[in-house]
Scaffold this motif. Structure first.
Motif, mmCIF file in Angstrom:
data_model
loop_
_atom_site.group_PDB
_atom_site.id
_atom_site.type_symbol
_atom_site.label_atom_id
_atom_site.label_comp_id
_atom_site.label_asym_id
_atom_site.label_seq_id
_atom_site.Cartn_x
_atom_site.Cartn_y
_atom_site.Cartn_z
ATOM 1 N N PRO A 70 0.807 -1.231 0.000
ATOM 2 C CA PRO A 70 0.000 0.000 0.000
ATOM 3 C C PRO A 70 0.836 1.276 0.000
ATOM 4 C CG PRO A 70 -0.065 -1.067 2.145
ATOM 5 C CD PRO A 70 0.616 -2.019 1.222
ATOM 6 N N GLU A 71 2.101 1.185 0.424
ATOM 7 C CA GLU A 71 2.963 2.372 0.439
ATOM 8 C C GLU A 71 3.949 2.283 -0.717
ATOM 9 O OE1 GLU A 71 4.135 5.537 0.433
ATOM 10 O OE2 GLU A 71 3.104 5.434 2.381
ATOM 11 N N ALA A 72 3.794 3.168 -1.715
ATOM 12 C CA ALA A 72 4.572 3.063 -2.947
ATOM 13 C C ALA A 72 5.635 4.153 -3.094
ATOM 14 C CB ALA A 72 3.640 3.093 -4.152
ATOM 15 N N THR A 73 5.967 4.856 -2.019
ATOM 16 C CA THR A 73 6.952 5.934 -2.097
ATOM 17 C C THR A 73 8.295 5.445 -1.576
ATOM 18 O OG1 THR A 73 5.198 7.554 -1.725
ATOM 19 C CG2 THR A 73 7.465 8.304 -1.418
ATOM 20 N N GLY A 75 11.791 4.879 0.180
ATOM 21 C CA GLY A 75 12.308 5.204 1.491
ATOM 22 C C GLY A 75 11.328 5.067 2.638
ATOM 23 N N LEU A 76 10.043 4.923 2.346
ATOM 24 C CA LEU A 76 9.053 4.827 3.423
ATOM 25 C C LEU A 76 8.834 3.370 3.830
ATOM 26 C CD1 LEU A 76 6.366 7.463 2.384
ATOM 27 C CD2 LEU A 76 8.420 7.751 3.793
ATOM 28 N N ARG A 77 8.356 3.196 5.040
ATOM 29 C CA ARG A 77 8.116 1.851 5.558
ATOM 30 C C ARG A 77 7.002 1.180 4.758
ATOM 31 N NH1 ARG A 77 9.927 -0.914 9.685
ATOM 32 N NH2 ARG A 77 8.677 -2.535 10.709
ATOM 33 N N ASN A 78 7.211 -0.065 4.397
ATOM 34 C CA ASN A 78 6.214 -0.768 3.594
ATOM 35 C C ASN A 78 5.603 -1.936 4.367
ATOM 36 O OD1 ASN A 78 7.999 -2.987 3.435
ATOM 37 N ND2 ASN A 78 8.901 -2.248 1.533
ATOM 38 N N ARG A 79 4.589 -2.503 3.755
ATOM 39 C CA ARG A 79 3.922 -3.700 4.303
ATOM 40 C C ARG A 79 3.653 -4.617 3.110
ATOM 41 N NH1 ARG A 79 -1.164 -5.851 5.985
ATOM 42 N NH2 ARG A 79 -1.140 -6.542 8.173
ATOM 43 N N THR A 80 4.700 -5.303 2.683
ATOM 44 C CA THR A 80 4.616 -6.122 1.476
ATOM 45 C C THR A 80 3.911 -7.436 1.789
ATOM 46 O OG1 THR A 80 6.753 -5.186 0.821
ATOM 47 C CG2 THR A 80 5.922 -7.034 -0.462
ATOM 48 N N THR A 81 2.847 -7.725 1.042
ATOM 49 C CA THR A 81 2.064 -8.937 1.284
ATOM 50 C C THR A 81 2.038 -9.795 0.018
ATOM 51 O OG1 THR A 81 0.645 -7.768 2.853
ATOM 52 C CG2 THR A 81 -0.176 -9.862 1.988
ATOM 53 N N GLY A 164 9.269 -3.885 5.825
ATOM 54 C CA GLY A 164 10.594 -3.345 5.546
ATOM 55 C C GLY A 164 10.483 -1.906 5.097
ATOM 56 N N PHE A 165 11.439 -1.467 4.273
ATOM 57 C CA PHE A 165 11.408 -0.110 3.737
ATOM 58 C C PHE A 165 11.528 -0.168 2.215
ATOM 59 C CE2 PHE A 165 12.647 0.509 8.096
ATOM 60 C CZ PHE A 165 11.971 1.669 8.462
ATOM 61 N N ASN A 166 10.800 0.699 1.542
ATOM 62 C CA ASN A 166 10.846 0.730 0.087
ATOM 63 C C ASN A 166 12.240 1.115 -0.413
ATOM 64 O OD1 ASN A 166 8.181 0.008 -0.300
ATOM 65 N ND2 ASN A 166 7.441 2.114 -0.407
ATOM 66 N N PRO A 167 12.716 0.435 -1.451
ATOM 67 C CA PRO A 167 13.985 0.823 -2.070
ATOM 68 C C PRO A 167 13.798 2.070 -2.939
ATOM 69 C CG PRO A 167 13.016 -1.021 -3.239
ATOM 70 C CD PRO A 167 12.115 -0.736 -2.077
ATOM 71 N N LEU A 193 5.462 -11.200 -10.845
ATOM 72 C CA LEU A 193 4.872 -10.164 -10.002
ATOM 73 C C LEU A 193 5.619 -8.853 -10.201
ATOM 74 C CD1 LEU A 193 4.605 -12.255 -6.705
ATOM 75 C CD2 LEU A 193 2.993 -12.169 -8.624
ATOM 76 N N HIS A 194 4.941 -7.738 -9.978
ATOM 77 C CA HIS A 194 5.633 -6.451 -10.084
ATOM 78 C C HIS A 194 5.017 -5.416 -9.145
ATOM 79 C CE1 HIS A 194 2.290 -5.572 -12.862
ATOM 80 N NE2 HIS A 194 2.493 -4.316 -12.537
ATOM 81 N N LEU A 195 5.872 -4.519 -8.691
ATOM 82 C CA LEU A 195 5.458 -3.387 -7.860
ATOM 83 C C LEU A 195 6.156 -2.125 -8.361
ATOM 84 C CD1 LEU A 195 5.663 -4.809 -4.206
ATOM 85 C CD2 LEU A 195 3.574 -4.137 -5.429
ATOM 86 N N ASN A 196 5.453 -1.005 -8.279
ATOM 87 C CA ASN A 196 6.031 0.293 -8.619
ATOM 88 C C ASN A 196 6.405 1.047 -7.352
ATOM 89 O OD1 ASN A 196 5.624 -0.115 -11.389
ATOM 90 N ND2 ASN A 196 3.572 0.742 -11.316
ATOM 91 N N VAL A 197 7.574 1.638 -7.360
ATOM 92 C CA VAL A 197 7.995 2.528 -6.274
ATOM 93 C C VAL A 197 8.306 3.884 -6.897
ATOM 94 C CG1 VAL A 197 9.714 2.974 -4.477
ATOM 95 C CG2 VAL A 197 8.900 0.636 -4.876
ATOM 96 N N TYR A 198 7.735 4.939 -6.315
ATOM 97 C CA TYR A 198 7.843 6.273 -6.902
ATOM 98 C C TYR A 198 8.754 7.162 -6.054
ATOM 99 C CZ TYR A 198 3.710 4.541 -9.321
ATOM 100 O OH TYR A 198 2.851 3.758 -10.059
ATOM 101 N N GLN A 199 9.294 8.186 -6.688
ATOM 102 C CA GLN A 199 10.134 9.161 -5.972
ATOM 103 C C GLN A 199 9.291 9.952 -4.990
ATOM 104 O OE1 GLN A 199 11.978 11.520 -9.027
ATOM 105 N NE2 GLN A 199 13.662 10.072 -9.317
#
Length: 204
Positions: A70-73, A75-81, A164-167, A193-199
């Motif tokens: 749910p958190e795609a930014t 450096g922020l803490r994530n909850r990867t499921t 963890g934290f988003n790369p 599978l794929h996920l997007n992480v944004y600046q």
């Protein structure tokens, strides 16, 4: 003594019938010998069968494998499921799943590799418990191996949660492999599978 034409015709027909009958008898004997050979060799063939005969298999492997964050930014803490649906007609339980990250500038952060597990549909705030799955990284931290204990039975949906934290910003992808519970399990290739992480937004 002269034999009439009708007699010669009868003799020729009898010879032809006898020739065909002889060929049929020889053919039946050949077939009989072949069957005897097959029956004699069958036990040897079975004893030399490859070990894959005894491997654990799915009748219908899981195809619904999903990843959520749910958190795609960056450096922020994530909850990867990771969510896996084991179909009703799988016939065997799911023992493990492997996620192999495809080449990227950064690696995904799975946290302390002590996942939470809950069952049912994916939920943004789904609660779970520890101890139902173990996870470890291998292959220069690019492979995530998840083993279920107990294995996931057919007709169940399992969710494995990592914190963890988003790369850094990028598109991250993983190939997946699913393994049946049991000795010498067969590996099944799952979806990518794929996920997007944004600046981060500099104006926030």
């Amino acid at each position: 003594m002269l034999i009439p034409i009708e007699g010669w015709s009868l003799i020729l027909r009898c010879c032809s019938v006898w020739h065909r009958l002889s060929r049929l008898i020889r053919w039946n004997n050949w077939v009989k010998h072949q069957w005897i050979a097959v029956l004699l060799w069958a036990p040897v063939v079975l004893l030399q069968a490859p070990s894959s005969v005894a491997q654990a298999l799915f009748d219908w492997p899981p195809t619904r494998v999903m990843i959520h964050n749910p958190e795609a930014t960056e450096g922020l803490r994530n909850r990867t499921t990771i969510t896996v649906v084991v179909p009703e007609d799988a016939d065997n339980a799911l023992g493990a799943i492997v996620l192999r990250q495809l080449p990227n500038l950064d690696q995904w952060d799975w946290g302390r590799l002590e996942p939470w597990v809950y069952f049912g549909d994916y939920s943004l705030r789904g609660k779970g418990e520890r101890g139902l799955a173990t996870a470890f990284a291998s292959g220069s931290e690019e492979d995530l191996n998840i083993q279920f204990n107990p294995a996931i039975e057919p007709e169940h949906t399992v969710n494995v949660v990592f914190r963890g934290f988003n790369p850094q910003s990028s598109i991250y992808q993983w190939s997946t492999e699913l393994m049946v519970d049991g000795e010498d399990p067969v590996r099944y290739l799952g979806p990518t599978l794929h996920l997007n992480v944004y600046q981060q937004d500099p104006y926030r």
